[in-house]
Design an enzyme around this catalytic site. Structure first.
Site, mmCIF file in Angstrom:
data_model
loop_
_atom_site.group_PDB
_atom_site.id
_atom_site.type_symbol
_atom_site.label_atom_id
_atom_site.label_comp_id
_atom_site.label_asym_id
_atom_site.label_seq_id
_atom_site.Cartn_x
_atom_site.Cartn_y
_atom_site.Cartn_z
ATOM 1 N N ALA A 76 0.947 -1.090 0.096
ATOM 2 C CA ALA A 76 0.104 0.008 0.058
ATOM 3 C C ALA A 76 0.804 1.329 -0.055
ATOM 4 O O ALA A 76 1.682 1.430 0.978
ATOM 5 C CB ALA A 76 -0.910 -0.011 1.342
ATOM 6 N N ALA A 77 0.805 2.002 -1.099
ATOM 7 C CA ALA A 77 1.556 3.196 -1.106
ATOM 8 C C ALA A 77 0.594 4.398 -1.008
ATOM 9 O O ALA A 77 -0.551 4.443 -0.831
ATOM 10 C CB ALA A 77 2.111 3.346 -2.486
ATOM 11 N N SER A 78 1.465 5.613 -1.277
ATOM 12 C CA SER A 78 0.435 6.788 -0.728
ATOM 13 C C SER A 78 -0.511 7.302 -1.897
ATOM 14 O O SER A 78 -1.651 7.736 -1.435
ATOM 15 C CB SER A 78 1.398 8.059 -0.477
ATOM 16 O OG SER A 78 2.334 8.120 -1.746
ATOM 17 N N ASP A 133 13.401 8.748 -7.412
ATOM 18 C CA ASP A 133 12.515 8.291 -5.946
ATOM 19 C C ASP A 133 13.253 7.011 -5.497
ATOM 20 O O ASP A 133 12.573 6.119 -5.385
ATOM 21 C CB ASP A 133 10.783 8.285 -6.212
ATOM 22 C CG ASP A 133 9.950 7.975 -4.921
ATOM 23 O OD1 ASP A 133 10.934 8.321 -3.980
ATOM 24 O OD2 ASP A 133 8.977 7.541 -5.078
ATOM 25 N N GLY A 140 -1.352 4.746 -4.447
ATOM 26 C CA GLY A 140 -1.825 3.541 -5.241
ATOM 27 C C GLY A 140 -1.566 2.466 -4.350
ATOM 28 O O GLY A 140 -1.206 2.481 -3.168
ATOM 29 N N GLN A 141 -2.034 1.191 -4.752
ATOM 30 C CA GLN A 141 -1.971 0.097 -4.075
ATOM 31 C C GLN A 141 -1.618 -1.110 -4.989
ATOM 32 O O GLN A 141 -1.782 -0.979 -6.427
ATOM 33 C CB GLN A 141 -3.417 -0.378 -3.583
ATOM 34 C CG GLN A 141 -3.474 -1.127 -2.451
ATOM 35 C CD GLN A 141 -4.340 -0.842 -1.490
ATOM 36 O OE1 GLN A 141 -4.395 0.150 -0.963
ATOM 37 N NE2 GLN A 141 -5.384 -1.602 -1.141
ATOM 38 N N VAL A 142 -1.038 -2.083 -4.517
ATOM 39 C CA VAL A 142 -0.320 -2.976 -5.437
ATOM 40 C C VAL A 142 -1.029 -4.545 -5.263
ATOM 41 O O VAL A 142 -0.807 -4.783 -3.982
ATOM 42 C CB VAL A 142 1.177 -3.152 -5.616
ATOM 43 C CG1 VAL A 142 2.020 -4.319 -6.360
ATOM 44 C CG2 VAL A 142 1.761 -1.673 -5.862
#
Length: 347
Positions: free
Chosen positions: A136-138, A298, A140-142
């Site tokens: 879970a990223a800021s 990044d 998006g989600q994988v």
């Protein structure tokens, strides 16, 4: 009484906007009181100076709690601020450094709804999708998934990861950026900050990279460009992009088996040594910066993986940088000055 969903959503966005402004107005009042008022009172000056480090850590902890509560842009802002050691004291940057691993996942049912909205009947594309988020990223989600095998194929489909934007992320970005632009103007009235940084300019830099990161089509383009840059280096691996299953809000990538670059114990247990990894990474960045003039901007540990063949896998190409000839020449001069221990030339 029927509640209009749009009105309800607008109220939520306005509450979010006010929450951000309330937090930062309290933070600014705290800084003004302690650093401009209390510190000038002879009897209280020593206490103000002695408590400063702990007060800064407390501010950072409060912000981290707010970021985890609101998610999205606030998480991204915390990650951005944690890297700004040129602007912020170490008590704050250290406290915010762990935000990358503290992002709460979005509701999977909503994310799958967005996936269907973008790709149509997903059962025609994917054999299986693991509905437990892989990450879970800021923004998006994988999820891990398996593609449908090509017609006539006898084996299983290829293993992939699906990166999907969080629901309503664009609306949340607009709301949060509007609030943060107000905060940036407030901060410029505080002399100690105004002397160190142009906060509105930093805010616009942050906003620009944020919008770039939300364009997954551009991210797919960047991934393919980096694959071309490192095509002749077997020690740098860029996962394949499945363009036929990708849109501006969804990107499907090859799933690679890998170790985390920051897990030193696991790397050494696998016979992979950090110094060798550092050398490979330095070589990769030198090529990106000084040859391609196009670099992965990044480079936190979550975006670097170590594959079983000891290659470094680079992922997440939403934020990239470009160099013009002048900047490249100055970086070369700076690097030479550093390796020659020439402080005057470096300055």
């Amino acid at each position: 009484m029927v509640i209009d969903p749009m009105d309800a959503q607008n109220q939520i966005d306005q509450h979010r906007y006010r929450l951000i402004l309330r937090f930062f107005s309290g933070l600014i009042a705290h800084l003004v009181w302690w650093d401009l008022v209390v510190v000038r009172v002879p009897m209280a000056r020593q206490r103000a100076l002695a408590s400063r480090s702990e007060r800064l850590r407390e501010i950072a902890r409060d912000f981290r709690a707010l970021a985890i509560q609101l998610g999205g842009v606030m998480i991204k802002l915390g990650q951005f601020l944690s890297s700004r050691v040129d602007v912020l004291p170490p008590e704050i940057t250290r406290e915010l450094a762990g935000l990358q691993d503290e992002v709460p996942p979005a509701d999977t049912a909503q994310v799958m709804g967005l996936l269907r909205e973008q790709l149509g009947d997903i059962s025609r594309r994917f054999e299986t999708i693991d509905t437990t988020p892989l990450a879970a990223a800021s923004l998006g989600q994988v999820y891990r998934a398996r593609l449908k095998p090509p017609r006539g194929a006898t084996g299983p489909g290829e293993q992939v990861v699906i990166k999907v934007q969080r629901p309503r992320i664009e609306e949340l970005v607009r709301t949060d950026l509007a609030a943060l632009r107000v905060v940036a103007r407030w901060l410029m009235r505080y002399k100690p900050i105004r002397k160190r940084a142009n906060v509105p300019a930093l805010m616009e830099e942050f906003a620009r990279t944020l919008w770039e990161e939300l364009d997954y089509k551009s991210e797919a383009d960047n991934a393919e460009q980096f694959a071309a840059i490192h095509a002749d280096n077997p020690h740098i691996y860029i996962p394949r992009v499945y363009r036929e299953h990708s849109t501006e809000r969804v990107v499907v990538l090859e799933d690679v088996e890998a170790l985390k670059i920051a897990d030193v114990d696991a790397l050494e247990a696998a016979g992979i040594y950090p110094k060798a990894v550092a050398d490979l990474l330095l070589e990769a960045y030198f090529k990106q910066i000084f040859v391609a003039e196009f670099f992965h901007a990044d480079p936190h540990p979550g975006n670097m993986l170590i594959l079983p063949n000891e290659a470094i896998g680079l992922i997440d190409f939403g934020t990239v940088g470009f160099l013009d000839e002048r900047d490249k020449a100055n970086l070369i001069r700076l690097y030479i000055a550093i390796i020659q221990f020439d402080a005057t030339a470096a300055v």
